[in-house]
Design an enzyme around this catalytic site. Structure first.
Site, PDB file in Angstrom:
ATOM      1  N   LYS A  21       0.832  -1.218   0.000  1.00 54.66           N
ATOM      2  CA  LYS A  21       0.000   0.000   0.000  1.00 54.66           C
ATOM      3  C   LYS A  21       0.867   1.269   0.000  1.00 54.66           C
ATOM      4  O   LYS A  21       0.593   2.233  -0.724  1.00 54.66           O
ATOM      5  CB  LYS A  21      -0.920  -0.024   1.231  1.00 54.66           C
ATOM      6  CG  LYS A  21      -1.716   1.238   1.459  1.00 54.66           C
ATOM      7  CD  LYS A  21      -2.759   1.488   0.394  1.00 54.66           C
ATOM      8  CE  LYS A  21      -3.415   2.839   0.580  1.00 54.66           C
ATOM      9  NZ  LYS A  21      -4.348   3.168  -0.486  1.00 54.66           N
TER      10      LYS A  21
ATOM     11  N   LYS B 274       1.952  10.865   5.033  1.00 56.86           N
ATOM     12  CA  LYS B 274       2.319   9.722   5.894  1.00 56.86           C
ATOM     13  C   LYS B 274       2.732   8.524   5.034  1.00 56.86           C
ATOM     14  O   LYS B 274       3.766   7.896   5.264  1.00 56.86           O
ATOM     15  CB  LYS B 274       1.100   9.367   6.760  1.00 56.86           C
ATOM     16  CG  LYS B 274       1.161   8.004   7.429  1.00 56.86           C
ATOM     17  CD  LYS B 274      -0.237   7.427   7.673  1.00 56.86           C
ATOM     18  CE  LYS B 274      -1.030   7.194   6.408  1.00 56.86           C
ATOM     19  NZ  LYS B 274      -2.237   6.419   6.515  1.00 56.86           N
TER      20      LYS B 274
HETATM   21  P1  NDP Z   1     -10.645   9.759   8.335  1.00 51.37           P
HETATM   22  O1  NDP Z   1      -9.817  10.820   8.966  1.00 51.37           O
HETATM   23  O2  NDP Z   1     -11.812  10.122   7.513  1.00 51.37           O
HETATM   24  O3  NDP Z   1     -11.193   8.799   9.523  1.00 51.37           O
HETATM   25  C1  NDP Z   1     -10.371   8.383  10.561  1.00 51.37           C
HETATM   26  C2  NDP Z   1     -11.168   7.509  11.528  1.00 51.37           C
HETATM   27  O4  NDP Z   1     -10.305   7.098  12.585  1.00 51.37           O
HETATM   28  C3  NDP Z   1     -12.341   8.244  12.196  1.00 51.37           C
HETATM   29  O5  NDP Z   1     -13.353   7.317  12.442  1.00 51.37           O
HETATM   30  C4  NDP Z   1     -11.717   8.729  13.506  1.00 51.37           C
HETATM   31  O6  NDP Z   1     -12.659   8.880  14.543  1.00 51.37           O
HETATM   32  C5  NDP Z   1     -10.831   7.553  13.834  1.00 51.37           C
HETATM   33  N1  NDP Z   1      -9.707   7.910  14.687  1.00 51.37           N
HETATM   34  C6  NDP Z   1      -8.736   8.823  14.438  1.00 51.37           C
HETATM   35  N2  NDP Z   1      -7.816   8.808  15.415  1.00 51.37           N
HETATM   36  C7  NDP Z   1      -8.246   7.877  16.320  1.00 51.37           C
HETATM   37  C8  NDP Z   1      -7.735   7.422  17.558  1.00 51.37           C
HETATM   38  N3  NDP Z   1      -6.577   7.901  18.051  1.00 51.37           N
HETATM   39  N4  NDP Z   1      -8.428   6.461  18.234  1.00 51.37           N
HETATM   40  C9  NDP Z   1      -9.586   5.982  17.733  1.00 51.37           C
HETATM   41  N5  NDP Z   1     -10.126   6.380  16.557  1.00 51.37           N
HETATM   42  C10 NDP Z   1      -9.457   7.320  15.866  1.00 51.37           C
HETATM   43  O7  NDP Z   1      -9.622   8.823   7.550  1.00 51.37           O
HETATM   44  P2  NDP Z   1      -9.900   7.917   6.265  1.00 51.37           P
HETATM   45  O8  NDP Z   1     -11.089   7.070   6.487  1.00 51.37           O
HETATM   46  O9  NDP Z   1      -9.773   8.754   5.045  1.00 51.37           O
HETATM   47  O10 NDP Z   1      -8.574   7.011   6.306  1.00 51.37           O
HETATM   48  C11 NDP Z   1      -8.431   5.913   7.200  1.00 51.37           C
HETATM   49  C12 NDP Z   1      -7.243   5.088   6.727  1.00 51.37           C
HETATM   50  O11 NDP Z   1      -7.504   4.595   5.399  1.00 51.37           O
HETATM   51  C13 NDP Z   1      -5.930   5.893   6.636  1.00 51.37           C
HETATM   52  O12 NDP Z   1      -4.861   5.105   7.049  1.00 51.37           O
HETATM   53  C14 NDP Z   1      -5.837   6.262   5.153  1.00 51.37           C
HETATM   54  O13 NDP Z   1      -4.496   6.485   4.755  1.00 51.37           O
HETATM   55  C15 NDP Z   1      -6.474   5.035   4.519  1.00 51.37           C
HETATM   56  N6  NDP Z   1      -7.088   5.239   3.178  1.00 51.37           N
HETATM   57  C16 NDP Z   1      -7.871   6.334   2.910  1.00 51.37           C
HETATM   58  C17 NDP Z   1      -8.443   6.481   1.646  1.00 51.37           C
HETATM   59  C18 NDP Z   1      -9.342   7.650   1.311  1.00 51.37           C
HETATM   60  O14 NDP Z   1      -9.627   7.831   0.098  1.00 51.37           O
HETATM   61  N7  NDP Z   1      -9.791   8.444   2.264  1.00 51.37           N
HETATM   62  C19 NDP Z   1      -8.223   5.484   0.588  1.00 51.37           C
HETATM   63  C20 NDP Z   1      -7.448   4.351   1.010  1.00 51.37           C
HETATM   64  C21 NDP Z   1      -6.888   4.249   2.248  1.00 51.37           C
HETATM   65  P3  NDP Z   1     -13.448  10.265  14.793  1.00 51.37           P
HETATM   66  O15 NDP Z   1     -14.662  10.206  13.890  1.00 51.37           O
HETATM   67  O16 NDP Z   1     -13.783  10.218  16.239  1.00 51.37           O
HETATM   68  O17 NDP Z   1     -12.497  11.381  14.427  1.00 51.37           O
END
Ligand code: NDP
Length: 290
Positions: A166, A235
């Site tokens: 990835k 990242k």
């Molecule tokens: P978001 O920022 O939209 O969501 C992050 C999620 O993680 C939220 O539910 C947030 O909760 C939760 N979270 C953040 N920090 C913590 C913590 N310390 N403890 C518990 N929960 C936490 O991110 P994405 O969904 O965009 O991305 C998630 C992963 O997927 C990443 O690693 C990203 O690189 C990867 N990714 C993203 C893509 C995209 O197009 N967006 C595509 C492919 C991979 P809360 O709602 O409370 O903030």
């Protein structure tokens, strides 16, 4: 047989991925740090919003958080059920996957690194590419649950291999994003009509996902919709470059792309889309890519 599944982290990706699970499993537990999102998910899709400790009693537990550090922190205080499989869809750090797999194995729990690709649209459609590292038998057991949101699903090796694939994938996209931004400012400086140029390139050897979707849909339209935050791409490029450095490889192109993406990230606030990285080139050249 999987009796129950759980999804932890209902962000841009997780919210949509978890929405597919109730079509295949009777008991789908969800937890999110901002718990209102979990309740909203339950109301929309028929999942059950539960406490974190209850969620991790499922047979298969998915997580999709920003970083491996977030996953490690979350796991530190949890009591897991022997025989369960933790499938981490975060785009994480390979070393962390190796460490967590070893750590959880002591309690009879398998940890698979299972990052995804395909953007929020792929999560919505359930067509994500899933690249998985870890125990092959655990992968086979978890496969029916992963299929709920996966299109192409590949076991690519031992723990950490999924995260490595990835990180390199996203690095390749970053290299291309920078190259297309430089190429298109060059074309505009020479008076070329960019949407016509894009059509030519998309029927030629220089085409890529960036030229086929990111430039026409996000950059030339000036929309830059925030679906994949720039800090997350920064990242990922860091993870990929660390892997190259650990292997003592010379990777000057990757190093430059990492530096460009990190500089673009440093000059933006947290909520911009990754496609906004091109704005750094625009500010240098005083040329707008439209
Ligand atoms: P978001 O920022 O939209 O969501 C992050 C999620 O993680 C939220 O539910 C947030 O909760 C939760 N979270 C953040 N920090 C913590 C913590 N310390 N403890 C518990 N929960 C936490 O991110 P994405 O969904 O965009 O991305 C998630 C992963 O997927 C990443 O690693 C990203 O690189 C990867 N990714 C993203 C893509 C995209 O197009 N967006 C595509 C492919 C991979 P809360 O709602 O409370 O903030």
């Amino acid at each position: 047989m999987i009796q129950s599944v759980a999804f932890i982290g209902l962000g841009a990706m997780g919210y949509r991925m978890a929405a597919h699970l109730p079509k295949h499993f009777e008991q789908v537990l969800v937890w999110n740090r901002n718990f209102a999102k979990a309740k909203q998910h339950a109301a929309m899709y028929g999942t059950q919003a539960v406490s974190l400790q209850d969620a991790v009693q499922a047979d298969v537990i998915f997580s999709c958080l920003p970083t491996s550090a977030d996953v490690e922190q979350l796991l530190a205080d949890l009591q897991l059920k022997s025989g369960s499989i933790w499938v981490d869809c975060t785009s994480g750090v390979p070393e962390s996957a190796k460490k967590l797999a070893q750590q959880l194995k002591k309690d009879g729990v398998y940890f698979l690194d299972a990052p995804v690709s395909g953007q929020t649209i792929g999560a919505e459609k359930g067509t994500l590419t899933v690249m998985i590292g870890g125990d092959a038998a655990a992968f086979q057991k978890a496969l029916p649950a992963i299929q709920a949101f996966g299109g192409l699903i590949k076991h690519v090796g031992e723990s950490g291999a999924g995260f490595a694939v990835k990180a390199v994938n996203n690095m390749l996209m970053a290299v291309n994003l920078c190259a297309v931004a430089e190429g298109f400012t060059t074309l505009k400086a020479h008076g070329v009509e960019l949407s016509e140029a894009l059509d030519c390139i998309n029927a030629s050897s220089g085409k890529s996902m960036v030229t086929e979707t990111i430039f026409p849909q996000r950059v030339l339209t000036r929309e830059f919709p925030v679906t994949f935050a720039l800090p997350l791409l920064a990242k990922d490029t860091g993870i990929a470059l660390d892997l190259a450095r650990e292997a003592k490889l010379a990777t000057p192109v990757l190093a430059t792309a990492r530096n460009m993406i990190q500089a673009a990230n440093a000059s933006s606030d947290n909520v911009v889309d990754f496609s906004s990285a091109v704005k750094m080139y625009e500010s240098w050249s005083k040329i707008t890519l439209e």
